[in-house]
Every structure is written in structure tokens, then in C-alpha cells.
Design a protein around this motif. Structure first.
Motif, PDB file in Angstrom:
ATOM      1  N   UNK A 181     -80.156 -26.663 -19.084  1.00 52.38           N
ATOM      2  CA  UNK A 181     -80.295 -25.811 -17.903  1.00 52.38           C
ATOM      3  C   UNK A 181     -81.160 -26.570 -16.906  1.00 52.38           C
ATOM      4  N   UNK A 182     -80.602 -26.843 -15.732  1.00 51.79           N
ATOM      5  CA  UNK A 182     -81.285 -27.632 -14.707  1.00 51.79           C
ATOM      6  C   UNK A 182     -81.526 -26.740 -13.496  1.00 51.79           C
TER       7      UNK A 182
ATOM      8  N   UNK B  37     -89.778 -29.782  -7.115  1.00 52.69           N
ATOM      9  CA  UNK B  37     -89.301 -30.621  -8.205  1.00 52.69           C
ATOM     10  C   UNK B  37     -88.327 -29.887  -9.104  1.00 52.69           C
ATOM     11  N   UNK B  38     -87.665 -30.665  -9.928  1.00 56.05           N
ATOM     12  CA  UNK B  38     -86.631 -30.129 -10.804  1.00 56.05           C
ATOM     13  C   UNK B  38     -87.212 -29.714 -12.151  1.00 56.05           C
ATOM     14  N   UNK B  39     -86.684 -28.624 -12.673  1.00 55.79           N
ATOM     15  CA  UNK B  39     -87.025 -28.145 -14.011  1.00 55.79           C
ATOM     16  C   UNK B  39     -85.791 -28.331 -14.891  1.00 55.79           C
ATOM     17  N   UNK B  40     -85.967 -28.938 -16.064  1.00 56.65           N
ATOM     18  CA  UNK B  40     -84.840 -29.132 -16.970  1.00 56.65           C
ATOM     19  C   UNK B  40     -85.214 -28.677 -18.372  1.00 56.65           C
TER      20      UNK B  40
ATOM     21  N   UNK C  85     -90.557 -31.083 -16.153  1.00 58.27           N
ATOM     22  CA  UNK C  85     -90.904 -30.538 -14.843  1.00 58.27           C
ATOM     23  C   UNK C  85     -91.225 -31.708 -13.930  1.00 58.27           C
ATOM     24  N   UNK C  86     -90.498 -31.797 -12.815  1.00 59.91           N
ATOM     25  CA  UNK C  86     -90.669 -32.889 -11.851  1.00 59.91           C
ATOM     26  C   UNK C  86     -90.613 -34.248 -12.537  1.00 59.91           C
ATOM     27  N   UNK C  87     -89.689 -34.380 -13.499  1.00 60.43           N
ATOM     28  CA  UNK C  87     -89.464 -35.660 -14.156  1.00 60.43           C
ATOM     29  C   UNK C  87     -90.366 -35.968 -15.322  1.00 60.43           C
ATOM     30  N   UNK C  88     -91.336 -35.110 -15.629  1.00 62.43           N
ATOM     31  CA  UNK C  88     -92.269 -35.373 -16.719  1.00 62.43           C
ATOM     32  C   UNK C  88     -92.018 -34.392 -17.864  1.00 62.43           C
ATOM     33  N   UNK C  89     -91.826 -34.931 -19.070  1.00 58.59           N
ATOM     34  CA  UNK C  89     -91.615 -34.054 -20.214  1.00 58.59           C
ATOM     35  C   UNK C  89     -92.923 -33.355 -20.572  1.00 58.59           C
TER      36      UNK C  89
END
Length: 308
Positions: free
Chosen positions: A232-233, A239-242, A252-256
Motif C-alpha cells: 500500500x503506497x 513524503x511517501x508512506x509505503x 516513511x519518506x524513503x526511510x524504513x
């Protein structure tokens, strides 16, 4: 309060993989018996039907219903009528009306009814929900694709009317979506792909929106081989949440992000015990409502036959 005397109805793979370990580790429950047409649980009395079980073991206080959804209403009605608390595996029923009737029956008898959505207890879900509450989502893409031959081999019920087809796993994604979004979304269009020899879809594409500008695309497919996709993106201005692996991992924003260990079913049984002790129910049909809307609004496309 002494341990809740529990029984399981419908003994299949999910019971052995998830329910039994979670119950064994929870001192709030004592597992007394099971009822299942074809299977039993080692060391416990086993019955063919829930009616036989309840008649033979009236001391049972609660039941977990784990049979296919097409058969769940009758079992839940029997349990509630007999004065037992009820835990419903997902999806909680074959129709929304069934669940509404069970909710009313449970309320009339002062019993607990719990519609369990195990994916909501994945470790990434609550951190993602908290982030999205503070950072408004602007778009969401759900990719839930897996190999049905691996996860549901020779399970004919899942292809029958009421078995949900690809929505059996897809509803897990929808349970997360309805938990983490700060606004309610509704279906605007859908396309459902039905194998020519099956009564349930093998793939679906769903489009949702909320009252504002948020748009959600969900893609479900049971034909994926190799690496499975449960992602789920969510886009936000910050920033993006995945969420990946069904909610087991979070970026979150590219950081796990560091997360707690996965404990979906132990969390479900802790919740069920708390509800029983408090004399309350937890009935949420939002994920099932989205599936019902998809069958109502979706365009049907016939695709090649599916064979196990």
C-alpha cells in the motif's frame, strides 16, 4: 475472571497456523472442543456440527468461527442463540445483512460479537495511521497480487458464489485502507475478471475517492507467480508512506521504520478477551461493504478458465 471456555468451529489451515498458537499463548482462554466436518484438533473432543458440540459441552462460553463465509451465519446464529460470545474470522459473513442481523441478536442477548480483521493488527498499520492523521494523504495505490495455487490449493468454496474469489485476500488490504485513512472513501468504478468456469473473480481493479481530492486505486490479482505483492503506497505533501509485506514493513519518506514483531492473531485474541470481559461488541463491516459495492458497481469481464 477465570479463563473463557472457548471452542473452534471450522478446523482448517488458518486454525492450525494462527488460531491455535494464539489461543495457547493467551491465559484468558481455555480451548475445550472443536466442530468441523472433516477435521479435529489433537487432544480435544471433536464434533461434526456446532449443534452437536453445544449440546454435548454446554459449559462452552465462546466460539471462534473459522469456516467459509457462506456457512458462517447459521453457526453464529446458533452460538448466539445458545448464549455464547462469537469471534468471526474475516470476512464476517457472506452478506452485510447477515452481519447486521447477528449484531442485533448479540445486542439483544448482551453477548459479544467480534468481527476480526487480522491485517489491521499488522505492525505497520498503527504507525501509518498516526502519520496520515498528521500528514494528509493525496493519493493511494494498493497492489495486492498473489498466487492462488500456492495459498488456496483445491479450495473450491472460494470460487463459489459468496466465496469472494480474489477479494478473500483483497479484503485484507481493504481492512488496512479503512483503518489508516483519515477520511472515508467510496467506490466510483470497478472492473472484475471472472474465469469462464468460476462464479468468483480472479482479479479486480477498484477506484475510490473521498469527499475531497483523495483518489485510491486498488489492484487485486490471483495470478501472480514468483514474488508476492502486498503493498500500500500513500502519497502525502511530506513524503511517501509505503506499507509492504501485508503491513509487516513500513517506509516513511524513503526511510524504513522500526516496528514491533508481527502478532496479528495474538492481538485479535487479546481484543476478543477484552471485549468479553467488558461486555461489549466490535462490529465493523467497512471492508466488506467495499467488496459488496464492487460486486454491485463493477463491470464484469470473462477471462480464460482457471484450473487448479
Amino acid at each position: 475472571m477465570s479463563a473463557i471456555k472457548l471452542a473452534i468451529v471450522g478446523v482448517g489451515k488458518i486454525v492450525h497456523d494462527q488460531h491455535l498458537p494464539a489461543i495457547a499463548a493467551n491465559p484468558d482462554f481455555a480451548l475445550l472442543a472443536s466442530a468441523s466436518r472433516n477435521n479435529t484438533i489433537d487432544g480435544l473432543p471433536g464434533f461434526k456440527t456446532i449443534e452437536e458440540m453445544l449440546a454435548a459441552a454446554p459449559e462452552i462460553e465462546a466460539v471462534s468461527l473459522c469456516m467459509p463465509p457462506q456457512y458462517r451465519y447459521a453457526a453464529a446464529h446458533a452460538a448466539l442463540t445458545a448464549g455464547k460470545h462469537v469471534f468471526l474470522e474475516k470476512p464476517p459473513g457472506a452478506t452485510l445483512s447477515e452481519v447486521a442481523d447477528l449484531e442485533a441478536l448479540a445486542a439483544s442477548k448482551g453477548l459479544t460479537l467480534f468481527t476480526s480483521w487480522h491485517s489491521r493488527y499488522a505492525p505497520a498499520v498503527q504507525p501509518a495511521k498516526a502519520y496520515l492523521a498528521a500528514h494528509a494523504p493525496t493519493a493511494m495505490h494498493v497492489i495486492w497480487k498473489e498466487d492462488v495455487r500456492h495459498w488456496h490449493p483445491n479450495q473450491d468454496w472460494i470460487w463459489q458464489a459468496g466465496g469472494l474469489g480474489v477479494f478473500d485476500p483483497g479484503i485484507n488490504a481493504l481492512s488496512i485502507v479503512t483503518e489508516i485513512l483519515p477520511s472515508q472513501v467510496f467506490l466510483t468504478s470497478a472492473s472484475l475478471e471472472f474465469p469462464e468456469n468460476r462464479d468468483a473473480p480472479i482479479a479486480a481493479e477498484l477506484h475510490f475517492q473521498d469527499a475531497g481530492a483523495l483518489r485510491v486505486l486498488a489492484e487485486f490479482d490471483w495470478r501472480q507467480t514468483g514474488k508476492q505483492s502486498w503493498d500500500i503506497i500513500v502519497d502525502t505533501a511530506d513524503g511517501q508512506v509505503k506499507l509492504s509485506d501485508g503491513g509487516a514493513r513500513l517506509w516513511i519518506a524513503g526511510e524504513e521504520q522500526p516496528l514491533d514483531k508481527e502478532a496479528e492473531y495474538p492481538s485479535l485474541y487479546r481484543r476478543f478477551a477484552a471485549l468479553v470481559k467488558a461486555g461489549r461488541s466490535d462490529v465493523d463491516v467497512a471492508p466488506l461493504r467495499h467488496v459488496a459495492d464492487a460486486f454491485m458497481l463493477g463491470r464484469r469481464k470473462v477471462v480464460e478458465a482457471f484450473h487448479d
